[in-house]
Design a protein around this motif. Structure first.
Motif, PDB file in Angstrom:
ATOM      1  N   LEU A  14     -53.025  32.207 -43.330  1.00 42.79           N
ATOM      2  CA  LEU A  14     -51.746  32.866 -43.567  1.00 42.79           C
ATOM      3  C   LEU A  14     -51.990  34.370 -43.563  1.00 42.79           C
ATOM      4  O   LEU A  14     -52.859  34.866 -44.283  1.00 42.79           O
ATOM      5  N   CYS A  15     -51.234  35.087 -42.756  1.00 41.73           N
ATOM      6  CA  CYS A  15     -51.401  36.537 -42.634  1.00 41.73           C
ATOM      7  C   CYS A  15     -50.128  37.232 -43.096  1.00 41.73           C
ATOM      8  O   CYS A  15     -49.017  36.798 -42.772  1.00 41.73           O
ATOM      9  N   LEU A  16     -50.289  38.328 -43.821  1.00 44.50           N
ATOM     10  CA  LEU A  16     -49.131  39.049 -44.327  1.00 44.50           C
ATOM     11  C   LEU A  16     -49.346  40.550 -44.203  1.00 44.50           C
ATOM     12  O   LEU A  16     -50.342  41.092 -44.684  1.00 44.50           O
ATOM     13  N   TYR A  67     -64.417  50.360 -44.748  1.00 45.57           N
ATOM     14  CA  TYR A  67     -64.498  50.364 -43.292  1.00 45.57           C
ATOM     15  C   TYR A  67     -64.234  51.756 -42.713  1.00 45.57           C
ATOM     16  O   TYR A  67     -64.289  51.960 -41.510  1.00 45.57           O
ATOM     17  N   HIS A  68     -63.963  52.732 -43.593  1.00 45.28           N
ATOM     18  CA  HIS A  68     -63.584  54.078 -43.133  1.00 45.28           C
ATOM     19  C   HIS A  68     -64.717  54.787 -42.399  1.00 45.28           C
ATOM     20  O   HIS A  68     -64.484  55.497 -41.411  1.00 45.28           O
ATOM     21  N   SER A  69     -65.931  54.602 -42.841  1.00 46.21           N
ATOM     22  CA  SER A  69     -67.057  55.353 -42.278  1.00 46.21           C
ATOM     23  C   SER A  69     -67.712  54.669 -41.090  1.00 46.21           C
ATOM     24  O   SER A  69     -68.676  55.191 -40.525  1.00 46.21           O
ATOM     25  N   ASP A  70     -67.188  53.502 -40.709  1.00 46.98           N
ATOM     26  CA  ASP A  70     -67.779  52.756 -39.599  1.00 46.98           C
ATOM     27  C   ASP A  70     -66.727  52.576 -38.509  1.00 46.98           C
ATOM     28  O   ASP A  70     -65.741  51.857 -38.701  1.00 46.98           O
ATOM     29  N   ILE A  71     -66.933  53.209 -37.354  1.00 44.76           N
ATOM     30  CA  ILE A  71     -65.911  53.220 -36.306  1.00 44.76           C
ATOM     31  C   ILE A  71     -65.626  51.828 -35.750  1.00 44.76           C
ATOM     32  O   ILE A  71     -64.481  51.492 -35.424  1.00 44.76           O
ATOM     33  N   LEU A  72     -66.646  50.987 -35.651  1.00 41.90           N
ATOM     34  CA  LEU A  72     -66.443  49.634 -35.132  1.00 41.90           C
ATOM     35  C   LEU A  72     -65.588  48.802 -36.086  1.00 41.90           C
ATOM     36  O   LEU A  72     -64.661  48.097 -35.668  1.00 41.90           O
ATOM     37  N   PHE A  73     -65.909  48.897 -37.367  1.00 43.81           N
ATOM     38  CA  PHE A  73     -65.152  48.168 -38.375  1.00 43.81           C
ATOM     39  C   PHE A  73     -63.713  48.691 -38.422  1.00 43.81           C
ATOM     40  O   PHE A  73     -62.748  47.925 -38.462  1.00 43.81           O
ATOM     41  N   GLU A  74     -63.555  50.001 -38.373  1.00 43.92           N
ATOM     42  CA  GLU A  74     -62.228  50.614 -38.422  1.00 43.92           C
ATOM     43  C   GLU A  74     -61.378  50.196 -37.220  1.00 43.92           C
ATOM     44  O   GLU A  74     -60.187  49.903 -37.345  1.00 43.92           O
ATOM     45  N   ASN A  75     -62.006  50.131 -36.049  1.00 37.68           N
ATOM     46  CA  ASN A  75     -61.283  49.705 -34.846  1.00 37.68           C
ATOM     47  C   ASN A  75     -60.832  48.249 -34.957  1.00 37.68           C
ATOM     48  O   ASN A  75     -59.733  47.891 -34.503  1.00 37.68           O
ATOM     49  N   SER A  76     -61.668  47.425 -35.559  1.00 36.38           N
ATOM     50  CA  SER A  76     -61.305  46.014 -35.741  1.00 36.38           C
ATOM     51  C   SER A  76     -60.071  45.884 -36.629  1.00 36.38           C
ATOM     52  O   SER A  76     -59.161  45.106 -36.339  1.00 36.38           O
ATOM     53  N   VAL A  77     -60.036  46.646 -37.705  1.00 37.45           N
ATOM     54  CA  VAL A  77     -58.903  46.617 -38.630  1.00 37.45           C
ATOM     55  C   VAL A  77     -57.638  47.138 -37.949  1.00 37.45           C
ATOM     56  O   VAL A  77     -56.564  46.548 -38.061  1.00 37.45           O
ATOM     57  N   GLN A  78     -57.760  48.245 -37.222  1.00 39.93           N
ATOM     58  CA  GLN A  78     -56.593  48.836 -36.560  1.00 39.93           C
ATOM     59  C   GLN A  78     -56.010  47.892 -35.507  1.00 39.93           C
ATOM     60  O   GLN A  78     -54.787  47.742 -35.384  1.00 39.93           O
ATOM     61  N   THR A  79     -56.878  47.258 -34.750  1.00 37.87           N
ATOM     62  CA  THR A  79     -56.408  46.325 -33.727  1.00 37.87           C
ATOM     63  C   THR A  79     -55.714  45.124 -34.353  1.00 37.87           C
ATOM     64  O   THR A  79     -54.662  44.675 -33.884  1.00 37.87           O
ATOM     65  N   PHE A  80     -56.301  44.599 -35.429  1.00 38.14           N
ATOM     66  CA  PHE A  80     -55.694  43.478 -36.135  1.00 38.14           C
ATOM     67  C   PHE A  80     -54.295  43.854 -36.641  1.00 38.14           C
ATOM     68  O   PHE A  80     -53.338  43.076 -36.513  1.00 38.14           O
ATOM     69  N   LYS A 122     -59.499  38.072 -34.173  1.00 33.78           N
ATOM     70  CA  LYS A 122     -59.573  39.378 -34.833  1.00 33.78           C
ATOM     71  C   LYS A 122     -59.948  39.216 -36.305  1.00 33.78           C
ATOM     72  O   LYS A 122     -60.696  40.031 -36.854  1.00 33.78           O
ATOM     73  N   ILE A 123     -59.435  38.168 -36.938  1.00 33.54           N
ATOM     74  CA  ILE A 123     -59.805  37.908 -38.332  1.00 33.54           C
ATOM     75  C   ILE A 123     -61.288  37.576 -38.433  1.00 33.54           C
ATOM     76  O   ILE A 123     -62.005  38.082 -39.304  1.00 33.54           O
ATOM     77  N   GLU A 124     -61.754  36.723 -37.526  1.00 30.28           N
ATOM     78  CA  GLU A 124     -63.174  36.382 -37.509  1.00 30.28           C
ATOM     79  C   GLU A 124     -64.022  37.625 -37.251  1.00 30.28           C
ATOM     80  O   GLU A 124     -65.105  37.790 -37.833  1.00 30.28           O
ATOM     81  N   GLU A 125     -63.515  38.507 -36.390  1.00 30.83           N
ATOM     82  CA  GLU A 125     -64.234  39.744 -36.084  1.00 30.83           C
ATOM     83  C   GLU A 125     -64.388  40.610 -37.337  1.00 30.83           C
ATOM     84  O   GLU A 125     -65.450  41.190 -37.571  1.00 30.83           O
ATOM     85  N   ILE A 126     -63.330  40.683 -38.147  1.00 31.20           N
ATOM     86  CA  ILE A 126     -63.406  41.463 -39.386  1.00 31.20           C
ATOM     87  C   ILE A 126     -64.432  40.859 -40.333  1.00 31.20           C
ATOM     88  O   ILE A 126     -65.211  41.574 -40.974  1.00 31.20           O
ATOM     89  N   PHE A 127     -64.475  39.533 -40.415  1.00 34.48           N
ATOM     90  CA  PHE A 127     -65.504  38.873 -41.226  1.00 34.48           C
ATOM     91  C   PHE A 127     -66.899  39.232 -40.728  1.00 34.48           C
ATOM     92  O   PHE A 127     -67.807  39.524 -41.520  1.00 34.48           O
TER      93      PHE A 127
END
Length: 283
Positions: free
Chosen positions: A24-26, A126-139, A155-160
């Motif tokens: 469930l995503c909100l 995730y602010h200091s890591d560009i890869l992590f930040e990009n994953s969050v923004q895309t999600f 994308k959720i699995e990617e964030i994990f």
């Protein structure tokens, strides 16, 4: 009032709530004043804070979550969430998931858990890591436009996976907390929420199972009907509190889920042949 989540969002039909298989995503946004709420979780959760800040008050610690931070919380935690808005806005992304999602995720990516410790809540930035930040923004963008569900799940699995990359030991401890209680999950949820359960319907809402499944489970595990099991567990908890605390009879009645003190006293006397007060004085 205690909010049971994600049940509260489901029952109130939040328009931003999206179901993907067992997820469930909100996309949660509020512009109300800063507030504090009591909450319980019936699913594991991941929260990504986009605006504002919050403090999660657990029984043994306080966790501060700020903008550009992410947290993972195991199911059936009781906590107080204290939110602070920034420029009149609080915004977060929430994902609720069950045991199966974790089992599938661990198997799919062949994750070898290297720790035996358990941790019910994990926080990361995730602010200091560009890869992590990009994953969050895309999600976040995918959620806005109700993108293909398979891509959203990826994308959720990617964030994990990003969280594991930066916080491997903590995430492994989080997985252990889920794996160690998975076999007794239903029993654990029911017993921990006795005070919120008044009926079979409440059992179904808390566990997110059908009436037939709950009946079969309780019959198989305890050889009882749901009503008899609930009555016995309430009284079992009452005896524990009478023996080990100085709580008033009224407080114990409420804690054990009785709608009135008189009903609690009546049921206690029926099973123990004495009132709660008489029982306590004989200890």
């Amino acid at each position: 009032m205690t909010y049971v989540v994600p049940n509260y969002f489901i029952d109130n039909r939040y328009e931003n709530l999206l179901k993907i298989d067992n997820l469930l995503c909100l996309n949660y946004i509020t512009k109300t004043k800063d507030n504090t709420v009591n909450a319980r979780t019936t699913m594991h959760s991941m929260g990504i804070l986009l605006e504002g800040s919050k403090v999660i008050h657990l029984s043994n610690e306080d966790i501060n979550i700020n903008k550009a931070e992410i947290f993972f919380l195991t199911q059936n935690n009781y906590y107080i969430s204290e939110r602070a808005l920034k420029e009149s806005k609080y915004k977060s992304l929430l994902v609720y998931f069950d045991d199966k999602f974790i089992f599938d995720f661990i198997n799919k990516y062949n994750i070898k858990i290297s720790s035996k410790e358990e941790q019910s809540i994990v926080k990361a930035s995730y602010h200091s890591d560009i890869l992590f930040e990009n994953s969050v923004q895309t999600f976040q963008e995918y959620l806005k436009i109700k993108f293909d569900e398979n891509l959203l799940k990826l994308k959720i699995e990617e964030i994990f996976l990003q969280a594991i990359r930066l916080n491997e030991n903590e995430m492994h401890c989080f997985f252990n907390s889920i794996l160690s209680t998975s076999q007794a999950r239903i029993k654990y949820i029911l017993e921990s929420n006795i005070d919120l359960i008044q009926s079979l319907d409440d059992m179904c809402k808390i566990t997110r199972l059908s009436e037939n499944k709950i009946r079969r489970y309780i019959k198989k595990e305890f050889g009882q009907t749901p009503k008899i099991w609930l009555d016995s567990k309430r009284l079992e908890k009452a005896v524990l509190l009478l023996n080990n605390t100085n709580k008033s009879i009224t407080d114990i009645s409420t804690t054990c889920g009785y709608s009135t003190v008189s009903w609690f006293i009546s049921q206690f006397k029926k099973y123990h042949k004495q009132t709660p007060k008489e029982f306590r004085h004989k200890i």
